[in-house]
Design a protein around this motif. Structure first.
Motif, mmCIF file in Angstrom:
data_model
loop_
_atom_site.group_PDB
_atom_site.id
_atom_site.type_symbol
_atom_site.label_atom_id
_atom_site.label_comp_id
_atom_site.label_asym_id
_atom_site.label_seq_id
_atom_site.Cartn_x
_atom_site.Cartn_y
_atom_site.Cartn_z
ATOM 1 N N ASN A 190 33.178 32.978 47.270
ATOM 2 C CA ASN A 190 33.655 34.368 47.203
ATOM 3 C C ASN A 190 35.157 34.388 46.953
ATOM 4 N N ARG A 191 35.540 35.215 45.993
ATOM 5 C CA ARG A 191 36.954 35.397 45.709
ATOM 6 C C ARG A 191 37.568 36.394 46.693
ATOM 7 N N ILE A 275 52.892 42.531 40.028
ATOM 8 C CA ILE A 275 51.547 41.948 40.008
ATOM 9 C C ILE A 275 51.470 40.924 41.141
ATOM 10 N N ILE A 276 50.499 41.101 42.042
ATOM 11 C CA ILE A 276 50.347 40.249 43.218
ATOM 12 C C ILE A 276 49.032 39.492 43.093
ATOM 13 N N GLN A 277 49.089 38.175 43.435
ATOM 14 C CA GLN A 277 47.896 37.323 43.381
ATOM 15 C C GLN A 277 47.529 36.896 44.793
ATOM 16 N N LEU A 289 39.939 30.180 44.828
ATOM 17 C CA LEU A 289 39.603 31.302 43.941
ATOM 18 C C LEU A 289 40.645 32.399 44.120
ATOM 19 N N SER A 290 40.996 33.105 43.026
ATOM 20 C CA SER A 290 42.113 34.062 43.040
ATOM 21 C C SER A 290 41.666 35.426 42.532
ATOM 22 N N ASN A 291 42.495 36.404 42.869
ATOM 23 C CA ASN A 291 42.334 37.781 42.382
ATOM 24 C C ASN A 291 43.698 38.430 42.373
#
Length: 833
Positions: A190-191, A275-277, A289-291
């Motif tokens: 799961n991201r 923009i935040i990761q 895993l990233s979003n």
């Protein structure tokens, strides 16, 4: 691999069981599945005779991996006592989620020690077996092998609690159930998911480094106690890069965004997009895993820019005597956010207007300052104003503002001279004069001043209002002259003051005018004689009756009124002989009888009343006194009142007799009218010949034959009892319907003689009778009206021509009714010559 364990060396010389750790992976990228196995050796025996297999509290485990045996139920010692066997604690079974299979995949084998003697059937119960979700786990009922039938999802369910059962072929319990705990091992599947895709935050411009801005949060459905669910944050990009590319930083664990450097300026950059990761596996970019999500940071305004006037000087002009008009407009520049307290300008006049003639309002749209006149200015006093204006904001300036100097400017207001109306210095002007001033008397000079000192103008006067038309004004100098005598008692005088209004107008461009009121206080003089009150009274004919109270009314005022003097005149002598007057006080007196008895009647009693003026004025007034007989209360009786009016006893009796006669006549007339009405209702319908008004009321809009036409033959409208006299007539005279031959019902007999009533009533009665009588003509028989017949007793109409010379008999016309009887008389009477 089937999970069996094999020995690589001889274990026959070991003196005790062997315990070791077994690990397994379903694939290289799946987590490790571990369990502890204690191997009981075939040749091992316990150190004492009381020790039995499994007595140490651990399940028996076969040489094959994952074989779990049920514990013995009970054990018998040498003393013959029986004790319950303690259940073994089964270690949990770990199953990785998202296993690729193949399915079903065996997890563990369960067996009973009694499977050598009897046939055993194995089963499992619990959530995932026989409870929803069903059939996730299954067991071979004969071999006791438990399987998982499909991939497991830890995020859907992280653990299962099952119970294993062993029964014989008859269903009897062979072993006590054992608890099986199955845990789903988490995988990083799961991201991280941000709660919002766009976050909005704000920070004040000029904020110091380290100032908190906002917080972002991402959730990971994986186990947060492992690296799979541990999320870390970082900023990927910032737009715009001004003043530096990294104006903000984010706490990698909490997601808090703070400022890094100073230099935020809303007037340069009002908004930043970041923009935040978010990455799991503790931020490991290789395995995690990233979003991403977007954070929009608005830079809020602070009052770091003071308002600045666009010019050093402004100018305007104002007409004198005008208020609430804008005379100048001040413009200002402010770089702060519009329509906020940091931008809204506040103007103040700090110099040049000590009397407060002007104020400055702020235009809410343009932020301009509108110089407005609130107090009229006078050109003759001030031809111009030099104002100093200061401008500031509603909110105070920020501490970080380098320049705190306030902006000022000068405003020059020129006053425009206009034609002002003349004014009366004393308005209203009060003067005092005695009433009775004759016409032509000069009272005063009512002059006006022209405020326009710098204009050469002429003022003229005229009269606006003079209710009694007593005054006149000189058009040039304003002198007031009387045109009639002034009278204080005039209805136009209120509270001794008479008011008149005058107009003063100049000859300016345009002309202007002003009004003034002149008040004349009229001093009273004794020019009105007193009047006696009341004019009428009544008194009893005896001397001991109540006296008459009298007073006087005077149109003048003090001291030209009371006290009054009341006296009776010497002539005629009967006045003082019959009457006497006594003074009660200065304003009232009493008039009473002087003699014992005075005959009833109306007497004119003259009284002379004199006021206290200088000189005094007298007046002879007459009181009409009614003398009448009185009852025991001293009030006039009814007969006495009539007698007092001048009538004697005989006249009164005559009046009463006349009243009685009149009432008797009215009663007789009513009785006669009742009787006549009764007779009218009982007499016959036809009117008596002497009462018949038809000879007097004639109707001339028909071609009748005169008065003979009024004789109605009502027999023509009646149905005769017998038709023989009609049938015997010559053919063509009358057409008679046929009476029905059916038996007739009995109906009321209709009269055969002319009814003695009115013709209209007679006809209406006949109609009602005919409508209700089926035996009355016309009958329901066949009639032919379009056949004229072959003969007629009347012959041709041409036989009536006056030019005919033949003798004809017109007597048959008499049988046709009264309307044809006249024709019979005219043509059947022979020659008139």
């Amino acid at each position: 691999m089937d999970g069996s364990i094999y020995t690589e060396r001889d274990v026959s010389n070991l003196s005790e069981p062997v315990q070791f750790m077994v690990t397994a992976r379903s694939s290289p990228d799946m987590p490790i599945w571990e369990t502890t196995v204690k191997l009981a050796l075939a040749g091992y025996s316990p150190p004492t005779s009381q020790a039995r297999d499994g007595e140490d509290g651990v399940h028996k485990v076969n040489q094959e991996l994952g074989i779990i045996t049920f514990p013995q139920k009970q054990l018998t010692g040498s003393s013959g006592l029986r004790r319950q066997k303690r259940d073994w604690v089964i270690p949990p079974i770990n199953v990785p989620e998202n296993s690729r299979g193949p399915f079903p995949q065996m997890l563990v084998s369960i067996r009973s020690d009694q499977d050598r003697q009897i046939q055993i059937r194995y089963s499992i119960t619990g959530v995932g077996a026989d409870q929803p979700p069903n059939e996730v786990f299954s067991i071979d009922p004969v071999a006791g092998k438990m399987f998982v039938t499909k991939p497991l999802d830890r995020e859907e369910r992280s653990s299962y609690h099952l119970r294993a059962h062993a029964v014989d072929m008859n269903g009897n319990k062979v072993e006590n159930p054992i608890d099986l705990y199955i845990y789903v091992i988490d995988m990083n599947d799961n991201r991280p998911e941000f709660r919002n895709q766009v976050y909005n935050g704000s920070v004040a411009e000029g904020a110091k480094p380290g100032t908190y801005v906002m917080k972002v949060t991402a959730n990971d459905a994986d186990d947060d106690t492992t690296a799979n669910g541990m999320v870390r944050y970082r900023i990927l990009s910032q737009s715009p890069h001004s003043p530096i590319p990294n104006m903000f930083t984010i706490n990698s664990e909490t997601g808090d965004i703070v400022t890094v450097a100073a230099g935020l300026d809303r007037e340069k950059v009002s908004q930043y997009t970041i923009i935040i990761q978010a990455t799991d596996m503790e931020g490991n970019l290789n395995f995690g895993l990233s979003n991403t999500a977007t954070a929009i940071i608005s830079v809020t305004d602070t009052n770091d820019n003071p308002p600045e006037l666009t010019a050093r000087t402004f100018s305007g002009e104002v007409p004198e005597n005008r208020v609430n008009i804008v005379v100048a407009n001040l413009t200002v520049i402010d770089r702060d956010q519009p329509h906020t307290q940091n931008w809204n300008a506040v103007y103040r006049i700090i110099n040049g207007d000590p009397s407060g003639h002007f104020t400055i309002h702020t235009d809410p749209v343009s932020n301009d300052g509108m110089v407005t006149v609130v107090k009229p200015v006078d050109y003759e006093m001030n031809r111009a104003f030099m104002l100093t204006v200061l401008v500031s904001n509603q909110a105070p300036l920020s501490d970080t503002t380098q320049s705190s100097q306030q902006s000022t400017a000068g405003v020059t207001i020129s006053v425009v001279d206009v034609n002002e109306p003349p004014f009366f210095p004393s308005n209203p002007k009060l003067i005092r004069f005695e009433e009775g001033v004759p016409a032509g008397t000069t009272l005063t000079t009512f002059a006006a001043n022209d405020p326009d000192r710098f204009m050469q103008q002429i003022v003229r006067y005229s009269k606006l209002a003079d209710p009694a038309n007593w005054l006149n004004i000189n058009a040039t100098n304003g002198q007031i002259i009387t045109t009639a005598m002034l009278n204080r008692e005039s209805p136009f005088v209120k509270n001794n003051i008479y008011e008149a209004t005058f107009l003063a107008a100049d000859n300016g461009s345009p002309p202007a005018s002003g009004t003034g009121t002149l008040q004349i206080y009229l001093i009273d003089v004794n020019d009105n004689a007193p009047e006696l009150v009341p004019k009428e009274a009544q008194v009893c004919e005896r001397i001991n009756s109540n006296p008459i109270n009298i007073t006087a009314a005077d149109a003048d005022v003090d001291p030209n009124v009371g006290p009054f003097v009341f006296e009776l005149p010497a002539f005629p002598s009967s006045v003082r002989r019959n009457w006497t007057i006594s003074r009660l006080n200065g304003d009232y007196a009493q008039l009473s009888l002087r003699i014992q008895y005075l005959e009833s009647g109306v007497y004119d009693v003259p009284v002379i009343v004199t006021d206290s003026g200088n000189p005094p004025l007298s007046n002879r007034s007459v009181i009409k006194v009614k003398v009448c007989p009185c009852d025991e209360n001293g009030d006039c009786t009814t007969i006495g009142a009539v007698a007092a009016a001048g009538l004697g006893t005989g006249a009164i009796i005559a009046i009463l007799i006349c009243i009685i006669i009149l009432l008797t006549m009215v009663l007789l007339f009513v009785v006669w009218m009742k009787r006549r009405e009764k007779e009218r209702q009982t007499k016959q319908l036809l009117i008596d010949p002497e009462d018949d008004v038809r000879d007097n009321i004639l109707k001339y809009d028909e071609e009748g034959g005169g008065e003979e036409d009024q004789d109605y033959d009502l027999s023509q409208l009646q149905q005769p009892e017998s038709l023989d006299h009609i049938i015997s007539k010559p053919p063509g005279v009358r057409r008679v319907d046929e009476r029905p031959v059916v038996s007739e019902s009995q109906y009321p007999i209709r009269p055969v003689v002319p009814h003695p009533g009115d013709i209209g009533d007679f006809i209406n009665e006949g109609l009602r009778a005919a409508d209700n009588d089926p035996t009355a003509p016309p009958y329901d028989s066949l009639l032919v009206f379009d056949y004229e017949g072959s003969g007629s007793t009347a012959g041709s109409v041409s036989s009536l021509d006056s030019s005919s010379t033949g003798d004809q008999d017109y007597d048959y016309l008499n049988d046709w009714g009264p309307r044809f009887k006249k024709l019979a008389d005219m043509y059947g009477g022979g020659d008139d010559d």
